[in-house]
Design a protein around this motif. Sequence first.
Motif, PDB file in Angstrom:
ATOM      1  N   THR A  69      71.521 -12.325  43.134  1.00  0.00           N
ATOM      2  CA  THR A  69      71.901 -11.673  43.603  1.00  0.00           C
ATOM      3  C   THR A  69      71.982 -10.404  44.524  1.00  0.00           C
ATOM      4  O   THR A  69      72.693  -9.614  45.861  1.00  0.00           O
ATOM      5  CB  THR A  69      73.298 -11.493  42.790  1.00  0.00           C
ATOM      6  N   ASP A  70      70.721 -10.199  44.392  1.00  0.00           N
ATOM      7  CA  ASP A  70      70.350  -9.272  45.532  1.00  0.00           C
ATOM      8  C   ASP A  70      69.625  -9.677  47.044  1.00  0.00           C
ATOM      9  O   ASP A  70      69.586  -9.317  47.699  1.00  0.00           O
ATOM     10  CB  ASP A  70      68.826  -8.193  44.595  1.00  0.00           C
ATOM     11  N   ALA A  71      69.099 -10.680  46.848  1.00  0.00           N
ATOM     12  CA  ALA A  71      68.545 -11.399  47.651  1.00  0.00           C
ATOM     13  C   ALA A  71      69.608 -12.630  48.507  1.00  0.00           C
ATOM     14  O   ALA A  71      69.637 -12.094  50.060  1.00  0.00           O
ATOM     15  CB  ALA A  71      67.331 -12.570  47.680  1.00  0.00           C
ATOM     16  N   TRP A  72      70.798 -12.571  47.767  1.00  0.00           N
ATOM     17  CA  TRP A  72      72.430 -13.500  48.195  1.00  0.00           C
ATOM     18  C   TRP A  72      73.502 -12.605  48.187  1.00  0.00           C
ATOM     19  O   TRP A  72      74.043 -12.996  47.263  1.00  0.00           O
ATOM     20  CB  TRP A  72      71.861 -14.963  47.730  1.00  0.00           C
ATOM     21  N   ASN A  73      73.252 -11.809  49.339  1.00  0.00           N
ATOM     22  CA  ASN A  73      74.150 -10.626  49.084  1.00  0.00           C
ATOM     23  C   ASN A  73      75.099 -10.422  50.614  1.00  0.00           C
ATOM     24  O   ASN A  73      74.160  -9.639  51.373  1.00  0.00           O
ATOM     25  CB  ASN A  73      73.700  -9.150  48.544  1.00  0.00           C
ATOM     26  N   ILE A 115      75.066 -20.139  46.171  1.00  0.00           N
ATOM     27  CA  ILE A 115      74.626 -19.307  47.324  1.00  0.00           C
ATOM     28  C   ILE A 115      76.174 -19.126  48.509  1.00  0.00           C
ATOM     29  O   ILE A 115      76.498 -18.794  48.143  1.00  0.00           O
ATOM     30  CB  ILE A 115      73.737 -19.609  47.752  1.00  0.00           C
ATOM     31  N   ALA A 116      76.631 -20.246  48.362  1.00  0.00           N
ATOM     32  CA  ALA A 116      77.946 -21.172  49.285  1.00  0.00           C
ATOM     33  C   ALA A 116      79.093 -20.175  48.667  1.00  0.00           C
ATOM     34  O   ALA A 116      80.110 -19.449  49.514  1.00  0.00           O
ATOM     35  CB  ALA A 116      77.845 -22.161  49.000  1.00  0.00           C
ATOM     36  N   MET A 117      79.571 -20.313  47.357  1.00  0.00           N
ATOM     37  CA  MET A 117      79.852 -19.078  46.618  1.00  0.00           C
ATOM     38  C   MET A 117      80.410 -17.956  47.095  1.00  0.00           C
ATOM     39  O   MET A 117      81.456 -17.164  47.844  1.00  0.00           O
ATOM     40  CB  MET A 117      80.595 -19.841  45.420  1.00  0.00           C
ATOM     41  N   ARG A 118      79.521 -17.741  47.138  1.00  0.00           N
ATOM     42  CA  ARG A 118      79.186 -16.126  46.613  1.00  0.00           C
ATOM     43  C   ARG A 118      79.191 -15.988  48.466  1.00  0.00           C
ATOM     44  O   ARG A 118      79.735 -14.431  48.370  1.00  0.00           O
ATOM     45  CB  ARG A 118      77.596 -15.776  46.675  1.00  0.00           C
ATOM     46  N   TYR A 119      78.788 -16.237  49.404  1.00  0.00           N
ATOM     47  CA  TYR A 119      79.078 -15.808  50.629  1.00  0.00           C
ATOM     48  C   TYR A 119      80.696 -16.878  51.294  1.00  0.00           C
ATOM     49  O   TYR A 119      80.749 -16.524  52.403  1.00  0.00           O
ATOM     50  CB  TYR A 119      77.814 -16.543  51.853  1.00  0.00           C
ATOM     51  N   GLY A 120      80.996 -17.034  50.556  1.00  0.00           N
ATOM     52  CA  GLY A 120      83.075 -17.417  50.237  1.00  0.00           C
ATOM     53  C   GLY A 120      82.901 -18.632  51.846  1.00  0.00           C
ATOM     54  O   GLY A 120      84.329 -18.875  51.741  1.00  0.00           O
ATOM     55  N   SER A 121      81.950 -19.782  51.241  1.00  0.00           N
ATOM     56  CA  SER A 121      82.185 -20.748  51.676  1.00  0.00           C
ATOM     57  C   SER A 121      82.374 -21.859  50.307  1.00  0.00           C
ATOM     58  O   SER A 121      81.962 -21.772  48.881  1.00  0.00           O
ATOM     59  CB  SER A 121      81.037 -21.412  52.429  1.00  0.00           C
ATOM     60  N   ILE A 122      83.357 -22.735  50.613  1.00  0.00           N
ATOM     61  CA  ILE A 122      84.035 -23.268  49.160  1.00  0.00           C
ATOM     62  C   ILE A 122      83.503 -24.883  49.002  1.00  0.00           C
ATOM     63  O   ILE A 122      83.353 -25.165  50.132  1.00  0.00           O
ATOM     64  CB  ILE A 122      85.762 -23.507  49.504  1.00  0.00           C
ATOM     65  N   PRO A 123      82.113 -24.923  48.148  1.00  0.00           N
ATOM     66  CA  PRO A 123      82.089 -25.905  47.781  1.00  0.00           C
ATOM     67  C   PRO A 123      82.905 -27.648  47.813  1.00  0.00           C
ATOM     68  O   PRO A 123      83.967 -27.133  47.156  1.00  0.00           O
ATOM     69  CB  PRO A 123      81.088 -25.851  46.393  1.00  0.00           C
ATOM     70  N   ILE A 124      82.413 -28.161  47.898  1.00  0.00           N
ATOM     71  CA  ILE A 124      82.842 -29.470  47.784  1.00  0.00           C
ATOM     72  C   ILE A 124      81.701 -30.616  47.512  1.00  0.00           C
ATOM     73  O   ILE A 124      79.948 -31.017  48.061  1.00  0.00           O
ATOM     74  CB  ILE A 124      82.649 -30.532  49.494  1.00  0.00           C
ATOM     75  N   ALA A 125      81.499 -30.608  46.087  1.00  0.00           N
ATOM     76  CA  ALA A 125      79.929 -31.148  45.281  1.00  0.00           C
ATOM     77  C   ALA A 125      80.624 -32.217  44.153  1.00  0.00           C
ATOM     78  O   ALA A 125      81.954 -32.675  43.646  1.00  0.00           O
ATOM     79  CB  ALA A 125      79.892 -29.972  43.793  1.00  0.00           C
ATOM     80  N   ARG A 126      79.757 -33.487  44.104  1.00  0.00           N
ATOM     81  CA  ARG A 126      79.689 -34.289  43.234  1.00  0.00           C
ATOM     82  C   ARG A 126      80.297 -33.783  41.771  1.00  0.00           C
ATOM     83  O   ARG A 126      78.804 -32.837  41.663  1.00  0.00           O
ATOM     84  CB  ARG A 126      78.624 -35.027  43.449  1.00  0.00           C
ATOM     85  N   LYS A 127      80.408 -33.845  40.753  1.00  0.00           N
ATOM     86  CA  LYS A 127      80.510 -33.626  39.526  1.00  0.00           C
ATOM     87  C   LYS A 127      79.666 -34.261  38.434  1.00  0.00           C
ATOM     88  O   LYS A 127      79.690 -35.632  37.588  1.00  0.00           O
ATOM     89  CB  LYS A 127      81.617 -34.388  38.469  1.00  0.00           C
ATOM     90  N   THR A 128      78.284 -33.727  38.646  1.00  0.00           N
ATOM     91  CA  THR A 128      77.131 -34.041  37.765  1.00  0.00           C
ATOM     92  C   THR A 128      76.398 -32.612  37.810  1.00  0.00           C
ATOM     93  O   THR A 128      76.273 -32.026  38.333  1.00  0.00           O
ATOM     94  CB  THR A 128      75.685 -34.984  39.034  1.00  0.00           C
ATOM     95  N   GLY A 129      75.553 -33.096  36.455  1.00  0.00           N
ATOM     96  CA  GLY A 129      74.937 -31.281  36.521  1.00  0.00           C
ATOM     97  C   GLY A 129      75.016 -30.881  36.275  1.00  0.00           C
ATOM     98  O   GLY A 129      76.313 -30.186  35.906  1.00  0.00           O
TER      99      GLY A 129
END
Length: 507
Positions: free
Chosen positions: A266-270, A405-419
């Motif tokens: 969270t330091d590198a991705w802030n 990372i996307a969420m930390r930057y306020g981008s809403i994820p659209i993801a497949r339910k796996t892993g």
Amino acid sequence: ISKAPTSPGLHVVHIAAEMAPVAKVGGLGDVVTGLSKALQKKGHLVEIILPKYDCMQYDRVRDLRALDFEVESYFEGRLFKNKIWIGTIEGLPVYFIEPLHPDKFFWRGQFYGEHDDFKRFSFFSRAALELLLQAGKKPDIIHCHDWQTAFVAPLYWDLYAPKGLNSARICFTCHNFEYQGTAPASEMASCGLDVQQLNRPDRMQDNSSHERVNPIKGAVVFSNIVTTVSPTYAQEVRTAEGGRGLHTTLNLHSKKFIGILNGIDTDAWNPASDSFLEVQYSATDVLGKAENKSALRRQLGLSRANPRQPLVSCITRLVPQKGVHLIRHAMYRTMELGGQFILLGSSPILHIQREFEGIVSQFQNHDHVRLILKYDESLSHRIYAASDMFIIPSIFEPCGLTQMIAMRYGSIPIARKTGGLNDSVFDVDDDTVPLQFRNGFTFLNADEQGLSSAFERAFNHYNNSAETWQQLVQKVMNLDFSWDSSASQYEELYSKSVARARAAQRT
Ligand code: ADP
């Protein structure tokens, strides 16, 4: 008066083939650094042992120097000297092993993909244990990762514990069960492991070939703790469909096997301090996000006519695991729904790279689509910041970092339910999930229909109310994806295992 720690710190040694940012191919490198930093912060002594590759980013290693202490290690019936280097990476002490062997094992211009990988990395695993023994270290935990250092587990119990390096418990983490490093059983003799003893169904023999040994299986059998990188993936690999031939072994050893979700750095991705961005921003000041969107559209030559036009993006290695055909479908679907689409990705697989190069030429100068087929760290930061939505349609995904990372930057994820996606992305419309956890859009079936339905719901939410969308953006930016809580889980596993060993010694 300083407060005494409630429990004494542990001495943890990671033996690994990668460490970010100096020697990184994938998520493994991030985990070694992220977990180590978090454990160090909690008061533990953490050291790392790496091969001394020629192709490392040496400018990111501080105070690198050779020790005047050489370690002799076994290879194919003889002893070879190893030069030992020490340096600091991200504040962590790191030992580098440079084998003085004529084959120059780690002087190949790349990390993996050599004809002798099995022998190079089994050699390295043994040399790392030899270093610990000869330096007189008494670690509480030796933590090895993926097949390249899986050899540490059988080597430790068969050869090094009897030699007196016997203070440690062995923890093994598998970052992707797709890569198992199997080889003809005879190759194992090069590092001094006993082929006869180990090429047995209950030990290292590969479950689908009697003539081959499987390092991952060996580490599962011989480690005290076995982990993988998310709870859902840990369940998936225990099934015949997901286990890549190791599900029976994992089920047999299920008591010591657990999935722990990775964190992100969270330091590198802030977004509040990210110097790659046009403007920094935070959850309490999201206006800057729109400025980044506008700046990126300008940089990439996309239309800026409508600031509210949704921007969908994807940052990924283009390999079958990532759902390449669904990524392509998402691009067309985005256009149909009136959005803009950016893909940053490159492929090690020639026909996939070619296919996407074809799409690039088809969309040259297009107002709403841009595909950038390379690896570009700085551009990746700008894309995470600029996007409204971020797609991760993986076929399987041990953990996945891009959704976090996307969420930390306020981008809403659209993801497949796996892993790991299933453990970090929870659908906004899913009533079975407590409201505070809902943070994106998910779909179950790895087909175009599945993806489309999640997509349409995301676009509806986006178009229906700018205000509720903004609340969602602020909410996901405030979620905690730091290493802190994951490192606590590792800490607990380590401590319990050490305590069990000490109790057994006393009786
Ligand atoms: P994997 O390890 O399977 O590639 P992860 O989601 O665990 O997938 O990690 C991917 C990481 O690599 C993320 O940090 C992502 O930003 C980065 N990445 C992937 N492709 C690119 C690219 N083309 N350019 C820059 N960064 C990339």
